[in-house]
Design a protein around this motif. Structure first.
Motif, PDB file in Angstrom:
ATOM      1  N   ASP A 142       0.840  -1.191   0.000  1.00 31.30           N
ATOM      2  CA  ASP A 142       0.000   0.000   0.000  1.00 31.30           C
ATOM      3  C   ASP A 142       0.878   1.246   0.000  1.00 31.30           C
ATOM      4  O   ASP A 142       0.690   2.173  -0.796  1.00 31.30           O
ATOM      5  CB  ASP A 142      -0.900  -0.031   1.237  1.00 31.30           C
ATOM      6  N   VAL A 143       1.882   1.256   0.876  1.00 22.45           N
ATOM      7  CA  VAL A 143       2.755   2.433   1.024  1.00 22.45           C
ATOM      8  C   VAL A 143       3.793   2.514  -0.094  1.00 22.45           C
ATOM      9  O   VAL A 143       4.202   3.606  -0.487  1.00 22.45           O
ATOM     10  CB  VAL A 143       3.435   2.397   2.410  1.00 22.45           C
ATOM     11  N   PHE A 144       4.216   1.358  -0.616  1.00 19.44           N
ATOM     12  CA  PHE A 144       5.171   1.353  -1.732  1.00 19.44           C
ATOM     13  C   PHE A 144       4.650   2.280  -2.834  1.00 19.44           C
ATOM     14  O   PHE A 144       3.527   2.117  -3.302  1.00 19.44           O
ATOM     15  CB  PHE A 144       5.327  -0.071  -2.265  1.00 19.44           C
ATOM     16  N   PRO A 145       5.452   3.272  -3.264  1.00 20.99           N
ATOM     17  CA  PRO A 145       4.922   4.351  -4.109  1.00 20.99           C
ATOM     18  C   PRO A 145       4.765   3.991  -5.582  1.00 20.99           C
ATOM     19  O   PRO A 145       5.252   4.700  -6.476  1.00 20.99           O
ATOM     20  CB  PRO A 145       5.961   5.469  -3.911  1.00 20.99           C
ATOM     21  N   TRP A 146       4.080   2.890  -5.850  1.00 21.24           N
ATOM     22  CA  TRP A 146       3.850   2.480  -7.238  1.00 21.24           C
ATOM     23  C   TRP A 146       2.692   1.492  -7.270  1.00 21.24           C
ATOM     24  O   TRP A 146       2.751   0.447  -6.632  1.00 21.24           O
ATOM     25  CB  TRP A 146       5.102   1.832  -7.824  1.00 21.24           C
ATOM     26  N   HIS A 147       1.636   1.830  -7.997  1.00 26.05           N
ATOM     27  CA  HIS A 147       0.463   0.968  -8.069  1.00 26.05           C
ATOM     28  C   HIS A 147       0.070   0.638  -9.492  1.00 26.05           C
ATOM     29  O   HIS A 147      -1.080   0.298  -9.762  1.00 26.05           O
ATOM     30  CB  HIS A 147      -0.719   1.606  -7.316  1.00 26.05           C
ATOM     31  N   GLY A 148       1.014   0.704 -10.413  1.00 27.93           N
ATOM     32  CA  GLY A 148       0.773   0.234 -11.767  1.00 27.93           C
ATOM     33  C   GLY A 148       0.386   1.319 -12.749  1.00 27.93           C
ATOM     34  O   GLY A 148      -0.423   2.193 -12.434  1.00 27.93           O
ATOM     35  N   HIS A 149       0.969   1.234 -13.949  1.00 25.12           N
ATOM     36  CA  HIS A 149       0.683   2.170 -15.039  1.00 25.12           C
ATOM     37  C   HIS A 149       0.521   1.370 -16.327  1.00 25.12           C
ATOM     38  O   HIS A 149       1.407   1.373 -17.196  1.00 25.12           O
ATOM     39  CB  HIS A 149       1.805   3.205 -15.169  1.00 25.12           C
ATOM     40  N   PRO A 150      -0.592   0.670 -16.483  1.00 21.28           N
ATOM     41  CA  PRO A 150      -0.750  -0.260 -17.606  1.00 21.28           C
ATOM     42  C   PRO A 150      -0.795   0.413 -18.979  1.00 21.28           C
ATOM     43  O   PRO A 150      -0.551  -0.251 -19.983  1.00 21.28           O
ATOM     44  CB  PRO A 150      -2.080  -0.954 -17.297  1.00 21.28           C
ATOM     45  N   LEU A 163       4.114  -6.877  -9.515  1.00 24.07           N
ATOM     46  CA  LEU A 163       3.021  -7.847  -9.470  1.00 24.07           C
ATOM     47  C   LEU A 163       3.537  -9.264  -9.223  1.00 24.07           C
ATOM     48  O   LEU A 163       2.958 -10.026  -8.433  1.00 24.07           O
ATOM     49  CB  LEU A 163       2.232  -7.804 -10.773  1.00 24.07           C
ATOM     50  N   SER A 164       4.618  -9.627  -9.881  1.00 26.24           N
ATOM     51  CA  SER A 164       5.178 -10.966  -9.728  1.00 26.24           C
ATOM     52  C   SER A 164       5.631 -11.226  -8.301  1.00 26.24           C
ATOM     53  O   SER A 164       5.453 -12.337  -7.766  1.00 26.24           O
ATOM     54  CB  SER A 164       6.343 -11.168 -10.697  1.00 26.24           C
ATOM     55  N   VAL A 165       6.212 -10.215  -7.656  1.00 23.79           N
ATOM     56  CA  VAL A 165       6.649 -10.379  -6.271  1.00 23.79           C
ATOM     57  C   VAL A 165       5.439 -10.572  -5.361  1.00 23.79           C
ATOM     58  O   VAL A 165       5.435 -11.454  -4.486  1.00 23.79           O
ATOM     59  CB  VAL A 165       7.495  -9.175  -5.816  1.00 23.79           C
ATOM     60  N   ASP A 194      -7.774  -8.097 -14.726  1.00 21.62           N
ATOM     61  CA  ASP A 194      -7.794  -9.515 -15.106  1.00 21.62           C
ATOM     62  C   ASP A 194      -6.712 -10.297 -14.368  1.00 21.62           C
ATOM     63  O   ASP A 194      -6.966 -11.394 -13.851  1.00 21.62           O
ATOM     64  CB  ASP A 194      -7.599  -9.670 -16.622  1.00 21.62           C
ATOM     65  N   ARG A 195      -5.516  -9.753 -14.325  1.00 21.67           N
ATOM     66  CA  ARG A 195      -4.422 -10.471 -13.680  1.00 21.67           C
ATOM     67  C   ARG A 195      -4.672 -10.636 -12.188  1.00 21.67           C
ATOM     68  O   ARG A 195      -4.434 -11.717 -11.625  1.00 21.67           O
ATOM     69  CB  ARG A 195      -3.099  -9.745 -13.931  1.00 21.67           C
ATOM     70  N   VAL A 196      -5.149  -9.580 -11.540  1.00 21.86           N
ATOM     71  CA  VAL A 196      -5.418  -9.657 -10.103  1.00 21.86           C
ATOM     72  C   VAL A 196      -6.531 -10.662  -9.820  1.00 21.86           C
ATOM     73  O   VAL A 196      -6.431 -11.486  -8.904  1.00 21.86           O
ATOM     74  CB  VAL A 196      -5.771  -8.267  -9.542  1.00 21.86           C
TER      75      VAL A 196
END
Length: 227
Positions: A142-150, A163-165, A194-196
């Motif tokens: 949540d705090v990690f400053p990156w939530h995806g830019h598809p 995502l893999s981690v 879809d992936r989630v």
């Protein structure tokens, strides 16, 4: 004189000096890094920070052995949270090679699998009793400053690595680690629906005996309804 100064500065910015600066503090409320303290030129450059984070995450059990769980908790918050430091941004920025940044991101799995498993209580966040490290474990993605830019192809490798981690952490048979991964995946649902969805569905199928509270949280993460 100049050589002596450079040598002293190099020592000050060494991995050992960084670990001491981040973790060797009395446990206070608020934590040491929220206090009005004077920061000097101790901080290493970004490429060194990425290297140090990789080394810390990979060998946390040894590196952090001199410190209490409460000290480690406050130190990890300092590294993780953009409110405390810029350390995590070094994993996202192009000046540091992608190979090095990817290695650091992947090393987060070792922190969970080798360290959090041993030092976090095997419970979920809403349980009243928890070890000091459980909260930072739960809040990590949540705090990690990156939530995806598809929609930005230049970030595809970074998105996939994070995502893999999280997907690997979800496979660790420890409820605190599983809930952390679900928490992160829930925040990424909007970016990668879809992936989630497929990841959490597979998790639920292969773990039919989850405690009811964790199963409920998995279903909420699947819908992107996490806090």
């Amino acid at each position: 004189m100049e050589n002596h100064k450079n040598a002293a500065l190099a020592k000050k910015r060494s991995f050992e000096a960084w670990i001491d600066y981040v973790f060797n503090h009395p446990v206070t409320d608020p934590a040491w890094h929220f206090k009005d303290i004077e920061k000097d030129d101790w901080e290493p450059p970004e490429d060194a920070i990425v290297e140090y984070i990789t080394r810390l995450f990979t060998d946390a059990e040894t590196v952090l052995s001199p410190f209490s769980n409460a000290q480690v908790n406050q130190g990890l918050w300092y590294i993780l949270s953009p409110s405390c430091s810029n350390h995590m941004f070094a994993l996202l920025r192009h000046p540091v090679s992608w190979r090095k940044r990817e290695k650091a991101i992947i090393a987060a799995y070792s922190l969970f699998e080798r360290y959090f498993v041993k030092h976090c209580a095997n419970i979920i966040e809403r349980d009243k009793k928890r070890e000091p490290l459980n909260n930072v474990c739960f809040m990590w993605w949540d705090v990690f400053p990156w939530h995806g830019h598809p929609n930005e192809p230049q970030h595809a490798e970074l998105d996939n690595a994070v995502l893999s981690v999280m997907e690997k952490i979800l496979l660790i048979p420890h409820d605190a680690c599983r809930e952390s991964a679900l928490h992160g995946l829930g925040h990424w649902k909007m970016s990668y629906p879809d992936r989630v969805t497929k990841t959490i569905d597979a998790f639920l199928i292969h773990n039919p005996d989850l405690r009811p509270e964790l199963k409920d949280y998995a279903l909420r993460a699947r819908a992107g309804r996490v806090q």
